[in-house]
Design an enzyme around this catalytic site. Structure first.
Site, PDB file in Angstrom:
ATOM      1  N   CYS A 211       0.801  -1.221   0.000  1.00 28.63           N
ATOM      2  CA  CYS A 211       0.000   0.000   0.000  1.00 28.63           C
ATOM      3  C   CYS A 211       0.835   1.272   0.000  1.00 28.63           C
ATOM      4  O   CYS A 211       0.285   2.370  -0.097  1.00 28.63           O
ATOM      5  CB  CYS A 211      -0.936   0.003   1.210  1.00 28.63           C
ATOM      6  SG  CYS A 211      -2.098  -1.382   1.241  1.00 28.63           S
ATOM      7  N   HIS A 290      12.419   1.619   5.068  1.00 28.61           N
ATOM      8  CA  HIS A 290      12.162   0.189   4.853  1.00 28.61           C
ATOM      9  C   HIS A 290      12.627  -0.583   6.089  1.00 28.61           C
ATOM     10  O   HIS A 290      13.786  -0.499   6.487  1.00 28.61           O
ATOM     11  CB  HIS A 290      12.925  -0.294   3.624  1.00 28.61           C
ATOM     12  CG  HIS A 290      12.344  -1.523   3.002  1.00 28.61           C
ATOM     13  ND1 HIS A 290      12.109  -2.676   3.702  1.00 28.61           N
ATOM     14  CD2 HIS A 290      11.931  -1.774   1.722  1.00 28.61           C
ATOM     15  CE1 HIS A 290      11.596  -3.600   2.889  1.00 28.61           C
ATOM     16  NE2 HIS A 290      11.477  -3.074   1.688  1.00 28.61           N
ATOM     17  N   HIS A 374      -2.158  20.054   6.431  1.00 30.64           N
ATOM     18  CA  HIS A 374      -3.059  18.939   6.134  1.00 30.64           C
ATOM     19  C   HIS A 374      -2.286  17.626   6.211  1.00 30.64           C
ATOM     20  O   HIS A 374      -1.090  17.572   5.926  1.00 30.64           O
ATOM     21  CB  HIS A 374      -3.674  19.097   4.738  1.00 30.64           C
ATOM     22  CG  HIS A 374      -4.313  20.432   4.500  1.00 30.64           C
ATOM     23  ND1 HIS A 374      -5.543  20.768   4.994  1.00 30.64           N
ATOM     24  CD2 HIS A 374      -3.848  21.520   3.833  1.00 30.64           C
ATOM     25  CE1 HIS A 374      -5.831  22.011   4.630  1.00 30.64           C
ATOM     26  NE2 HIS A 374      -4.822  22.490   3.932  1.00 30.64           N
ATOM     27  N   HIS A 378      -2.530   7.038   5.180  1.00 28.07           N
ATOM     28  CA  HIS A 378      -3.072   5.873   4.470  1.00 28.07           C
ATOM     29  C   HIS A 378      -4.266   5.283   5.203  1.00 28.07           C
ATOM     30  O   HIS A 378      -4.174   4.922   6.383  1.00 28.07           O
ATOM     31  CB  HIS A 378      -1.988   4.815   4.301  1.00 28.07           C
ATOM     32  CG  HIS A 378      -2.499   3.491   3.842  1.00 28.07           C
ATOM     33  ND1 HIS A 378      -3.293   3.334   2.724  1.00 28.07           N
ATOM     34  CD2 HIS A 378      -2.349   2.241   4.368  1.00 28.07           C
ATOM     35  CE1 HIS A 378      -3.604   2.065   2.573  1.00 28.07           C
ATOM     36  NE2 HIS A 378      -3.039   1.373   3.553  1.00 28.07           N
ATOM     37  N   HIS A 407     -14.277   5.513   5.266  1.00 27.50           N
ATOM     38  CA  HIS A 407     -15.724   5.320   5.351  1.00 27.50           C
ATOM     39  C   HIS A 407     -16.367   5.249   3.964  1.00 27.50           C
ATOM     40  O   HIS A 407     -17.207   4.385   3.703  1.00 27.50           O
ATOM     41  CB  HIS A 407     -16.351   6.470   6.149  1.00 27.50           C
ATOM     42  CG  HIS A 407     -17.826   6.358   6.335  1.00 27.50           C
ATOM     43  ND1 HIS A 407     -18.737   6.837   5.404  1.00 27.50           N
ATOM     44  CD2 HIS A 407     -18.565   5.810   7.333  1.00 27.50           C
ATOM     45  CE1 HIS A 407     -19.970   6.608   5.829  1.00 27.50           C
ATOM     46  NE2 HIS A 407     -19.887   5.989   6.997  1.00 27.50           N
ATOM     47  N   ASN A 411     -10.397   0.712   2.065  1.00 26.66           N
ATOM     48  CA  ASN A 411      -8.953   0.698   1.851  1.00 26.66           C
ATOM     49  C   ASN A 411      -8.701   0.452   0.366  1.00 26.66           C
ATOM     50  O   ASN A 411      -8.828  -0.668  -0.121  1.00 26.66           O
ATOM     51  CB  ASN A 411      -8.308  -0.400   2.698  1.00 26.66           C
ATOM     52  CG  ASN A 411      -6.797  -0.453   2.550  1.00 26.66           C
ATOM     53  OD1 ASN A 411      -6.219   0.181   1.670  1.00 26.66           O
ATOM     54  ND2 ASN A 411      -6.143  -1.226   3.396  1.00 26.66           N
TER      55      ASN A 411
END
Length: 479
Positions: A211, A290, A374, A378, A407, A411
């Protein structure tokens, strides 16, 4: 007598003026003579040191050319688009549970587990699933997976090309990322064929990167834009649901079924100077972390087969802990780049105090709200958003875009941070000079960050994915 006196006075004045002018002429002539002598001496010295002078000029010229050739070129985000599936693909909870029951693949315990996950997930009733999963029984296949990929990718690209009036043949760089679906020919080849992109395009297809792959793709495009002048880069991010639905009963592998939904984002980047005036954002920083060297981290999001041989993605109970560790490692690099000096000083002071005087002292947590206007975290799940909100000490409004995206769209994997930015734009909250922090999290385990600065008072583009529902948001999410 009066007339004669006036004449004498006039003669005196003219005589004084004549003397003054004569003096000025003498001074100018003498100064010029001295200057000419100095210039002559300087020229003689230059003649004697011509080699040194030429070497110095060549060095200065070479340094100037080297600076202009090697300085990082600014990368502008001209526009982006997110795909909104048609309404007939919506998957409300009742329909989801009814279809899960009718397939006959799940036992009662698994059905009850999925129902509880849905109720606590933070997802709403209007998320989308691909067409094949609306069939009873579902009919996943390579052809259906290709159909889903074409639907979301082409749908998003069509919106982008329409909004920007971009000729597809002007694209010099194409990066497509999809973690779990990697057919041959690749998805990037599919895009090249659909829009008849030019034959010398720099095309890349990223797979298996989870992702957080969107930021990795942006990083790759950014690096190539530093080499190739006056061109455009398009980054496509999606995930394929059709071939990656889990039909077993292992609890940790059922969670993705309840969270992942259809979605796709496309981003248009440019290194053209003229695009600075029409671009929405400028890329300021990109930091990748990572944690794959740690065994717990690499196994917390893991594709595998269960005891019955059915393939799925397993999410471990250590996920939130791993997320927190990856985030801390990422902000150690990002913090000094974005935080005010006052926050950096407080962090350094408490660190020294902890090392030298009080080992039990808690380290100072910088206030990132002073650096960013802002936040786009994720939308991996309710627990992930909660963990980052806690670790970064954010306010509820700071994570509003993330919660509302989860919502409304669920995902959507690597594209979720762009649905969140689209939400912020749809709410007309992005003003010139505002900075936005996109935080992407993905298997491996990776935490990647991008920082953008708004170049104008950003208005939502046409066909914003929130057009049909932004007036209903934010909504209250039950605990």
């Amino acid at each position: 007598m009066e007339v004669a006196g006036a004449g004498e006075k006039g003669v005196e004045i003219h005589f004084f003026t004549l003397c003054l002018i004569s003096l000025m002429v003498v001074v100018v002539v003498e100064f010029s003579r001295l200057c000419l002598q100095d210039i002559s001496q300087l020229w003689l010295q230059l003649q004697y040191n011509m080699v040194s002078v030429m070497a110095c000029l060549v060095f200065l010229l070479f340094s100037a050319i080297l600076y202009f050739m090697t300085r990082p070129r600014p990368v502008y985000l001209v526009d982006f688009a997110c795909y909104r599936p048609p309404s007939h693909l919506k998957a409300p909870f009742d329909k989801f549970m009814k279809h899960s029951r009718l397939t006959g693949d799940f036992d009662d315990s698994s059905l009850d587990f999925q129902r509880k996950i849905l109720e606590r997930s933070g997802l709403g009733e209007e998320t989308y699933l691909p067409k094949t999963l609306h069939h009873i029984p579902p009919r996943p296949s390579m052809a259906a997976a290709r159909e889903e990929a074409e639907q979301v990718i082409f749908g998003a690209l069509d919106v982008l090309f329409k909004n920007t009036n971009l000729n597809p043949k002007d694209i010099g760089i194409l990066v497509v990322n999809c973690s779990l679906f990697n057919p041959t020919p690749s998805l990037s080849a599919m895009v090249v064929n659909k829009y008849k992109l030019r034959c010398n395009i720099k095309s890349f297809n990223l797979g298996g990167m989870g992702c957080s792959a969107e930021v990795i793709a942006i990083d790759l495009a950014k690096d190539i834009l530093q080499i190739h002048r006056n061109t455009y880069a398009v980054v496509v991010s999606t995930e394929n649901i059709t071939q990656n639905w889990y039909f077993g009963n292992k609890k940790s592998m059922l969670i993705p079924n309840c969270l992942f939904r259809m979605g796709c984002s496309v981003v248009l980047l440019s290194n053209k100077f003229n695009d600075r005036w029409r671009a929405k954002y400028k890329l300021l920083h990109l930091v990748r972390t990572h944690r794959g060297a740690d065994d717990t981290a690499i196994h917390c999001v893991y594709q595998e087969q269960d005891a019955a041989g059915k393939t799925g993605v397993s999410l471990s109970k250590d996920l939130t802990v791993v997320v927190g560790g990856a985030l801390k490692a990422n902000i150690k690099t990002l913090g000094p780049l974005v935080l005010p000096i006052s926050e950096q000083f407080l962090y350094f002071f408490t660190l020294v105090t902890k090392k030298l005087f009080n080992p039990k002292a808690k380290p100072y947590r910088p206030d990132f709200k002073l650096a960013f206007n802002h936040f786009c975290i994720h939308a991996g799940g309710r627990g992930v958003i909660d963990e980052l909100e806690k670790n970064l000490q954010l306010l509820p409004e700071s994570v509003e875009a993330s919660r509302m995206t989860l919502h409304r769209f669920g995902n959507t994997s690597s594209s979720s941070i762009w649905y969140e930015l689209a939400y912020t734009e749809a709410k007309l909250r992005m003003q010139k000079g505002h900075r936005v922090w996109q935080i992407a999290l993905g298997g491996g385990f990776k935490c990647n960050s991008t920082v953008w600065e708004a170049l104008t008072h950003v208005k939502p583009s046409l066909n914003n994915p929130w057009d049909d529902c932004i007036h209903n948001y934010p909504v209250q999410i039950l605990p």
